[in-house]
Design a protein around this motif. Structure first.
Motif, mmCIF file in Angstrom:
data_model
loop_
_atom_site.group_PDB
_atom_site.id
_atom_site.type_symbol
_atom_site.label_atom_id
_atom_site.label_comp_id
_atom_site.label_asym_id
_atom_site.label_seq_id
_atom_site.Cartn_x
_atom_site.Cartn_y
_atom_site.Cartn_z
ATOM 1 N N ASN A 105 12.740 -59.255 40.611
ATOM 2 C CA ASN A 105 13.606 -58.123 40.293
ATOM 3 C C ASN A 105 13.548 -57.745 38.822
ATOM 4 N N PHE A 106 13.188 -58.686 37.966
ATOM 5 C CA PHE A 106 13.292 -58.452 36.527
ATOM 6 C C PHE A 106 11.947 -58.477 35.808
ATOM 7 N N THR A 107 10.861 -58.706 36.520
ATOM 8 C CA THR A 107 9.554 -58.681 35.871
ATOM 9 C C THR A 107 9.125 -57.241 35.602
ATOM 10 N N SER A 108 8.216 -57.090 34.668
ATOM 11 C CA SER A 108 7.761 -55.750 34.279
ATOM 12 C C SER A 108 6.269 -55.571 34.518
ATOM 13 N N ASP A 109 5.748 -56.257 35.531
ATOM 14 C CA ASP A 109 4.315 -56.127 35.795
ATOM 15 C C ASP A 109 4.032 -55.943 37.288
ATOM 16 N N TRP A 110 4.824 -55.086 37.945
ATOM 17 C CA TRP A 110 4.503 -54.710 39.319
ATOM 18 C C TRP A 110 3.257 -53.826 39.338
ATOM 19 N N ALA A 111 3.117 -53.024 38.302
ATOM 20 C CA ALA A 111 1.905 -52.212 38.137
ATOM 21 C C ALA A 111 1.569 -52.195 36.653
ATOM 22 N N GLU A 112 0.283 -52.169 36.351
ATOM 23 C CA GLU A 112 -0.145 -52.217 34.956
ATOM 24 C C GLU A 112 -1.337 -51.298 34.731
ATOM 25 N N ALA A 113 -1.491 -50.920 33.472
ATOM 26 C CA ALA A 113 -2.667 -50.156 33.047
ATOM 27 C C ALA A 113 -2.962 -50.543 31.608
ATOM 28 N N ARG A 114 -4.228 -50.752 31.308
ATOM 29 C CA ARG A 114 -4.632 -51.154 29.960
ATOM 30 C C ARG A 114 -5.867 -50.374 29.539
ATOM 31 N N VAL A 115 -5.967 -50.144 28.239
ATOM 32 C CA VAL A 115 -7.145 -49.483 27.702
ATOM 33 C C VAL A 115 -7.268 -49.840 26.225
ATOM 34 N N THR A 116 -8.485 -49.963 25.766
ATOM 35 C CA THR A 116 -8.770 -50.168 24.345
ATOM 36 C C THR A 116 -9.495 -48.933 23.838
ATOM 37 N N THR A 117 -8.900 -48.269 22.855
ATOM 38 C CA THR A 117 -9.452 -46.991 22.419
ATOM 39 C C THR A 117 -9.076 -46.712 20.973
ATOM 40 N N ASN A 118 -9.673 -45.664 20.421
ATOM 41 C CA ASN A 118 -9.297 -45.155 19.102
ATOM 42 C C ASN A 118 -8.317 -44.008 19.305
ATOM 43 N N ALA A 119 -7.183 -44.076 18.640
ATOM 44 C CA ALA A 119 -6.144 -43.071 18.838
ATOM 45 C C ALA A 119 -5.461 -42.752 17.524
ATOM 46 N N THR A 120 -4.873 -41.563 17.481
ATOM 47 C CA THR A 120 -4.075 -41.177 16.316
ATOM 48 C C THR A 120 -2.861 -42.082 16.225
ATOM 49 N N TYR A 121 -2.635 -42.623 15.036
ATOM 50 C CA TYR A 121 -1.587 -43.631 14.905
ATOM 51 C C TYR A 121 -0.196 -43.017 14.972
ATOM 52 N N LYS A 122 0.101 -42.060 14.076
ATOM 53 C CA LYS A 122 1.432 -41.459 14.045
ATOM 54 C C LYS A 122 1.328 -39.953 13.828
ATOM 55 N N SER A 123 2.428 -39.289 14.123
ATOM 56 C CA SER A 123 2.464 -37.838 13.963
ATOM 57 C C SER A 123 2.317 -37.453 12.494
#
Length: 268
Positions: A18-36
């Motif tokens: 009931n309290f876990t947070s990994d019923w579904a997951e998605a992961r990716v390693t990428t280059n992204a804009t850090y902050k606005s």
């Protein structure tokens, strides 16, 4: 002892799911804009972890320290009512863009409508899991009584409600999936550890329930002996009951008549 350990394992798993947070997951390693309002590009591992009560978004830099800052975020967003307020708080804190992008997908204003899919499926899955926990408690009570057959039925009911919770959560996969695009990469959520753990626990409960029902029908006395219920030790041929003695000091003025036994002869 083994039976107790297995029972505690099943109950603990049902509560923990009931309290876990990994019923579904998605992961990716990428280059992204850090902050606005910044042109800084970071290389990071981005993770989305979906539970029954909310989502957990992680961002970890590769390497961990970039631009003289430690990039290691773990943000929780719950959907008890709405994510709008939590999303606004995330904007005020100035969280990195990848986290804000994923969180925005779960707001009411998002065209993806993920909040409706995940929130309602999570609620029904949680409700059926708590029902499974109640069935598990009844199962343990019945196992301590001379009604082993009904304990087996309740174990099967526990398995059924675990499967119902999985079916409820699986409804999110029956709608068009929203693809997350960060940088040049994209990803989408898939079933994860808690979902498969629920499946394994449901199968275990099913096997135990079927075995208990089958053995109770075939060899009921042996099953009662195995669970130490419904066995009178004085009626067991292998167990001798000790004799009792009366203290005559406490029986002054009381007339005790000797017990008489009748012998019945049977002629063939």
């Amino acid at each position: 002892m083994f039976r107790i350990i297995v029972s505690l394992f099943i109950g603990s798993v049902i509560v923990a799911l009931n309290f876990t947070s990994d019923w579904a997951e998605a992961r990716v390693t990428t280059n992204a804009t850090y902050k606005s309002f910044s042109s800084a590009i970071v290389n990071a591992d981005i993770g989305l972890h979906v539970g029954l009560y909310g989502i957990n978004v992680t961002l970890k830099g590769n390497p961990l320290v970039q631009f003289n800052e430690t990039i290691d975020y773990n943000e929780m967003f719950s959907w008890h009512d709405t994510m709008e307020e939590e999303y606004e708080e995330a904007l005020e804190k100035g969280l990195p863009n990848p986290i804000l992008y994923i969180a925005e997908k779960f707001t009411l204003s998002s065209p993806c409508g993920l909040i409706f899919q995940y929130r309602y499926s999570g609620r029904y899955a949680s409700a059926t899991l708590w029902t499974a926990f109640c069935c598990w408690m009844l199962t343990n009570i019945l196992f301590s009584m001379p009604v082993i057959l009904y304990a087996g039925y309740m174990m099967l009911a526990t398995a059924a409600f675990i499967f119902f919770s999985m079916a409820s959560f699986s409804t999110i996969m029956n709608v068009p999936q929203c693809i997350f695009s960060i940088g040049t990469d994209s990803f989408e959520a898939e079933y994860s550890h808690s979902f498969w753990l629920a499946l394994a626990t449901g199968v275990l409960c099913t096997i135990i329930g079927i075995l208990v029902v089958m053995f109770d029908v075939m060899i009921p006395e042996k099953v009662k002996e195995a669970f130490s219920v419904g066995v009178d030790s004085c009626e067991d041929d292998d167990v001798s009951c000790g004799e009792g003695y009366l203290n005559t000091i406490f029986l002054e003025g009381v007339t005790i008549s000797p017990l008489t036994t009748k012998r019945v002869s049977v002629s063939y």
